[in-house]
Design an enzyme around this catalytic site. Structure first.
Site, mmCIF file in Angstrom:
data_model
loop_
_atom_site.group_PDB
_atom_site.id
_atom_site.type_symbol
_atom_site.label_atom_id
_atom_site.label_comp_id
_atom_site.label_asym_id
_atom_site.label_seq_id
_atom_site.Cartn_x
_atom_site.Cartn_y
_atom_site.Cartn_z
ATOM 1 N N LYS A 66 -87.212 100.883 27.148
ATOM 2 C CA LYS A 66 -88.643 100.550 27.145
ATOM 3 C C LYS A 66 -88.928 99.603 28.291
ATOM 4 C CE LYS A 66 -92.693 100.128 24.790
ATOM 5 N NZ LYS A 66 -93.338 100.617 26.011
ATOM 6 N N LYS A 90 -85.167 90.711 27.233
ATOM 7 C CA LYS A 90 -86.439 90.335 26.608
ATOM 8 C C LYS A 90 -86.590 91.038 25.260
ATOM 9 C CE LYS A 90 -89.944 90.573 29.329
ATOM 10 N NZ LYS A 90 -91.095 91.072 30.112
ATOM 11 N N LYS A 102 -87.395 99.962 33.507
ATOM 12 C CA LYS A 102 -88.559 99.663 34.337
ATOM 13 C C LYS A 102 -88.689 100.754 35.377
ATOM 14 C CE LYS A 102 -91.509 96.133 34.529
ATOM 15 N NZ LYS A 102 -91.885 95.231 33.452
ATOM 16 N N THR A 186 -99.846 89.934 26.079
ATOM 17 C CA THR A 186 -98.883 89.074 26.773
ATOM 18 C C THR A 186 -99.438 87.653 26.897
ATOM 19 O OG1 THR A 186 -98.135 91.008 27.972
ATOM 20 C CG2 THR A 186 -97.445 88.890 28.843
ATOM 21 N N SER A 349 -96.694 96.539 22.208
ATOM 22 C CA SER A 349 -96.329 97.923 22.547
ATOM 23 C C SER A 349 -95.473 98.526 21.428
ATOM 24 C CB SER A 349 -95.524 97.961 23.847
ATOM 25 O OG SER A 349 -96.382 98.026 24.947
HETATM 26 P P1 NAD Z 1 -102.251 92.031 37.265
HETATM 27 O O1 NAD Z 1 -102.074 92.945 38.406
HETATM 28 O O2 NAD Z 1 -103.258 92.344 36.218
HETATM 29 O O3 NAD Z 1 -102.600 90.561 37.796
HETATM 30 C C1 NAD Z 1 -101.842 89.916 38.757
HETATM 31 C C2 NAD Z 1 -102.593 88.669 39.187
HETATM 32 O O4 NAD Z 1 -101.793 87.964 40.141
HETATM 33 C C3 NAD Z 1 -103.916 88.957 39.889
HETATM 34 O O5 NAD Z 1 -104.843 87.920 39.596
HETATM 35 C C4 NAD Z 1 -103.540 88.925 41.362
HETATM 36 O O6 NAD Z 1 -104.638 88.620 42.197
HETATM 37 C C5 NAD Z 1 -102.520 87.806 41.348
HETATM 38 N N1 NAD Z 1 -101.588 87.862 42.468
HETATM 39 C C6 NAD Z 1 -100.998 88.958 43.001
HETATM 40 N N2 NAD Z 1 -100.237 88.600 44.063
HETATM 41 C C7 NAD Z 1 -100.340 87.259 44.163
HETATM 42 C C8 NAD Z 1 -99.809 86.304 45.052
HETATM 43 N N3 NAD Z 1 -99.022 86.676 46.057
HETATM 44 N N4 NAD Z 1 -100.108 85.009 44.855
HETATM 45 C C9 NAD Z 1 -100.923 84.626 43.843
HETATM 46 N N5 NAD Z 1 -101.474 85.474 42.977
HETATM 47 C C10 NAD Z 1 -101.192 86.770 43.147
HETATM 48 O O7 NAD Z 1 -100.782 91.867 36.637
HETATM 49 P P2 NAD Z 1 -100.422 91.335 35.189
HETATM 50 O O8 NAD Z 1 -100.297 92.499 34.271
HETATM 51 O O9 NAD Z 1 -101.299 90.193 34.819
HETATM 52 O O10 NAD Z 1 -98.935 90.821 35.435
HETATM 53 C C11 NAD Z 1 -98.677 89.535 35.986
HETATM 54 C C12 NAD Z 1 -97.200 89.219 35.813
HETATM 55 O O11 NAD Z 1 -96.867 89.257 34.432
HETATM 56 C C13 NAD Z 1 -96.233 90.201 36.493
HETATM 57 O O12 NAD Z 1 -95.080 89.469 36.889
HETATM 58 C C14 NAD Z 1 -95.855 91.157 35.366
HETATM 59 O O13 NAD Z 1 -94.610 91.774 35.574
HETATM 60 C C15 NAD Z 1 -95.788 90.164 34.218
HETATM 61 N N6 NAD Z 1 -95.918 90.761 32.897
HETATM 62 C C16 NAD Z 1 -97.013 91.518 32.577
HETATM 63 C C17 NAD Z 1 -97.136 92.046 31.301
HETATM 64 C C18 NAD Z 1 -98.360 92.801 30.867
HETATM 65 O O14 NAD Z 1 -98.469 93.084 29.667
HETATM 66 N N7 NAD Z 1 -99.310 93.085 31.736
HETATM 67 C C19 NAD Z 1 -96.099 91.848 30.360
HETATM 68 C C20 NAD Z 1 -94.993 91.086 30.727
HETATM 69 C C21 NAD Z 1 -94.915 90.536 31.996
#
Ligand code: NAD
Length: 421
Positions: A66, A90, A102, A186, A349
Site C-alpha cells: 500500500k 509507517k 510507492k 493526514t 485509506s
Molecule cells: P500537496 O501537493 O497537496 O501540497 C504540497 C505543499 O507544499 C503545497 O503547498 C506546495 O506549494 C508546497 N511546496 C511544494 N514544494 C515546496 C518547496 N520546495 N518549498 C516549500 N513548499 C513547497 O501535497 P500533500 O499531499 O500536502 O503532501 C505534502 C507532504 O506530505 C509530502 O511529503 C507527502 O508525501 C506527505 N504525505 C501526504 C499524505 C497525504 O495524505 N496527502 C500522506 C502522508 C504523507
C-alpha cells in the site's frame, strides 16, 4: 548520503533494540520488486512524449502493498524506493494490515491539462495493472495526484479486470466508494498525535500553555492546510504558513481560512496578511512547534543548528536528513517522525479499503473517532519506547515497526518456526 541510505541508517539504529530474526532483517534491506515502465502520452497539441513511471513494492509481510502515487519531476527509481521503504514501517507503526509500496511518474503535473492528466493516469494503470489489485497492491493519492486521478485509475483498472474492484485504489471520490474525511486525514491525524503528545508528555518539554504555543507550518497543500485549519479550530496559534512561492509570518497568529481564500483568488501567490518571509526563514523561526508538511530534505546539516522549535512534527515524508536528525536530536529537539506523525492518511485509506470490501459506508464521526484512537495508541506506544529505552521517537517508532514485521515474518517466513522439535 542519499535519502535511502539515510533512511536505512535510521532503521539500523532500531535494529539493536528490536527482537527480530536476522533473516527478516536481511529481507528488509531490499525491496521485493521495483517496476519501471515507459509511458507514451499524446498531448493535447498532438505531440507524443514518453514519461518514466515506477512502482516499488518494498515488503508485504503484514498485508497487501500500500502506498501513494505521485506525479512530480523528482520521481526516480531510488526516490520511490525510499518512499516505499518508509511506507513499510509507517503501516507497521500505525498497525494497519498492509505492506509498503510507492509509485509515481516523473512529470511536472501542473503544466498538463486535465485531459493529459487523465491519459497519464489511465496509461499508468494500463502498464501496471498486473502488479496491482485489492489484495495485491493498493495505490492512493500523493503529491500532485488527487481523487480525480484515483477515479481515472479505478475506472481503467475496472475496464481491464472487469467486476467492481473498488478496493484497488483508495482516496476515491465519495460517489464511487471513497470515504468521508479522507482529504483531511493526514492533517487531522497529525493533529491527534500532536495534541495527545502535548497532553500526556508536554510537561517534560516545559512548553507554554496551549493558547501561547507558537506553531509554524511549512506547506499549505492537502496535509498542511487541513492541519493548520484544525489547529485554528481548536484554538491554537499558527504564526507562519508557506507554500512553494513563499511564506508568511505574524507573531499574533494568522487566519488560516482567510489565507486559503486569498491564495485561491490570487494564483496561490498572495497571502493577504502578515509579513512575507522565505521558506528557509520559516524553518528557523523562534516557535515551539515546527511542522514541515511540504517536501523531503528541508531540514539538513546546513540549517539543523539554527532550528529553534522544541518539537518538530514531520507531516511530510522525509523532511529531515539523517545528519540533521542527529544534530537536532542532540540539541534536545523532540522529532515526531514521519512514519508516525503522517500515518493518518493511510489509516483512513485502510478504513476506505475495509468499507469497499464489506460493501458498507462509514460516517464522518466514526472515521474521526477511529482515526483519533489509532493515532493516540501509536503515539503512546512510540513514546513509551522512547522513554523506556532512552532513544529518539524515530528509533522508537522503527523498533515498534520491526517488532510487528519481525513477528509476522517469523510466523510464515522463518525456516525454523514450524519445525518439529
Ligand atoms: P500537496 O501537493 O497537496 O501540497 C504540497 C505543499 O507544499 C503545497 O503547498 C506546495 O506549494 C508546497 N511546496 C511544494 N514544494 C515546496 C518547496 N520546495 N518549498 C516549500 N513548499 C513547497 O501535497 P500533500 O499531499 O500536502 O503532501 C505534502 C507532504 O506530505 C509530502 O511529503 C507527502 O508525501 C506527505 N504525505 C501526504 C499524505 C497525504 O495524505 N496527502 C500522506 C502522508 C504523507
Amino acid at each position: 548520503m542519499s535519502m535511502l541510505e539515510g533512511a536505512k541508517k535510521q532503521l539500523e539504529a532500531a535494529y539493536k533494540y528490536a527482537d527480530i530474526n536476522s533473516e527478516t532483517w536481511e529481507k528488509l534491506q531490499y525491496p521485493d520488486k521495483i517496476v519501471q515502465v515507459s509511458l507514451p502520452m499524446r498531448h493535447d497539441d498532438g505531440t507524443m512524449r514518453v514519461y518514466k513511471a515506477y512502482r516499488c513494492q518494498y515488503n508485504n509481510v503484514l498485508g497487501p502493498y500500500k502506498g501513494g502515487i505521485r506525479f512530480h519531476p523528482s520521481v526516480s527509481r531510488e526516490h520511490v524506493e525510499s518512499l516505499a521503504f518508509w511506507m513499510t514501517f509507517k503501516n507497521a507503526v500505525i498497525d494497519v494490515p498492509f505492506g509498503g509500496a510507492k509509485g509515481g511518474i516523473t512529470v511536472d503535473a501542473p503544466t498538463l491539462s486535465n485531459r493529459e492528466i487523465e491519459r497519464l493516469s489511465k496509461g499508468y494503470i494500463d502498464l501496471l495493472s498486473d502488479n496491482i489489485g485489492p489484495d495485491i497492491d493498493i495505490p492512493a493519492p500523493d503529491m500532485y495526484t488527487n481523487e480525480r486521478v484515483m477515479s481515472f485509475m479505478f475506472h481503467e483498472y475496472k475496464k481491464i479486470r472487469g467486476g467492481h474492484p473498488l478496493g484497488v485504489v483508495t482516496g476515491k471520490p465519495i460517489a464511487i466508494g471513497g470515504i468521508e474525511g479522507r482529504p483531511s486525514a493526514t492533517g487531522y491525524g497529525g493533529f491527534y498525535s500532536m495534541s495527545f503528545l502535548l497532553e500526556k508528555f508536554g510537561y517534560k518539554l516545559k512548553l507554554p500553555s496551549k493558547k501561547r504555543l507558537k506553531i509554524a507550518v511549512q506547506g499549505f497543500g492537502q496535509v498542511g492546510y487541513w492541519f493548520a485549519e484544525r489547529l485554528q479550530r481548536e484554538g491554537y496559534k499558527v504564526v507562519a504558513l508557506s507554500n512553494i512561492y513563499g511564506a508568511v509570518y505574524d507573531e499574533k497568529g494568522l487566519n488560516v481560512t482567510a489565507a486559503r481564500l486569498h491564495l485561491d483568488e490570487n494564483d496561490h501567490k498572495v497571502w493577504g496578511q502578515g509579513t512575507e518571509i522565505t521558506n528557509e526563514e520559516l524553518l528557523e523561526l523562534d516557535v515551539d512547534i515546527l511542522v514541515p508538511a511540504a517536501i523531503e530534505n528541508v531540514l539538513t546539516k546546513d540549517n539543523a543548528d539554527k532550528i529553534k522549535a522544541k518539537i518538530v512534527l514531520e507531516l511530510a515524508n522525509g523532511p529531515t536528513t539523517y545528519e540533521a536528525d542527529q544534530i537536532m536530536t542532540d540539541k534536545g529537539i523532540l522529532i515526531v517522525p514521519d512514519i508516525l506523525a503522517n500515518s493518518g492518511g493511510v489509516t483512513v485509506s485502510y478504513f476506505e479499503w475495509l468499507q469497499n470490501r464489506n460493501a458498507i459506508r462509514k460516517n464522518y464521526e466514526d472515521v474521526q473517532k477511529e482515526l483519533k484512537g489509532m493515532m493516540e495508541k501509536a503515539t503512546e506506544e512510540v513514546m513509551r519506547r522512547h522513554l523506556e529505552y532512552s532513544v529518539s521517537p524515530r528509533t522508537a517508532a522503527y523498533m515498534l515497526a520491526l517488532e510487528r514485521i519481525g513477528e509476522a515474518d517469523a510466523v510464515y517466513g522463518n525456516k525454523d518456526y514450524f519445525s518439529i522439535r
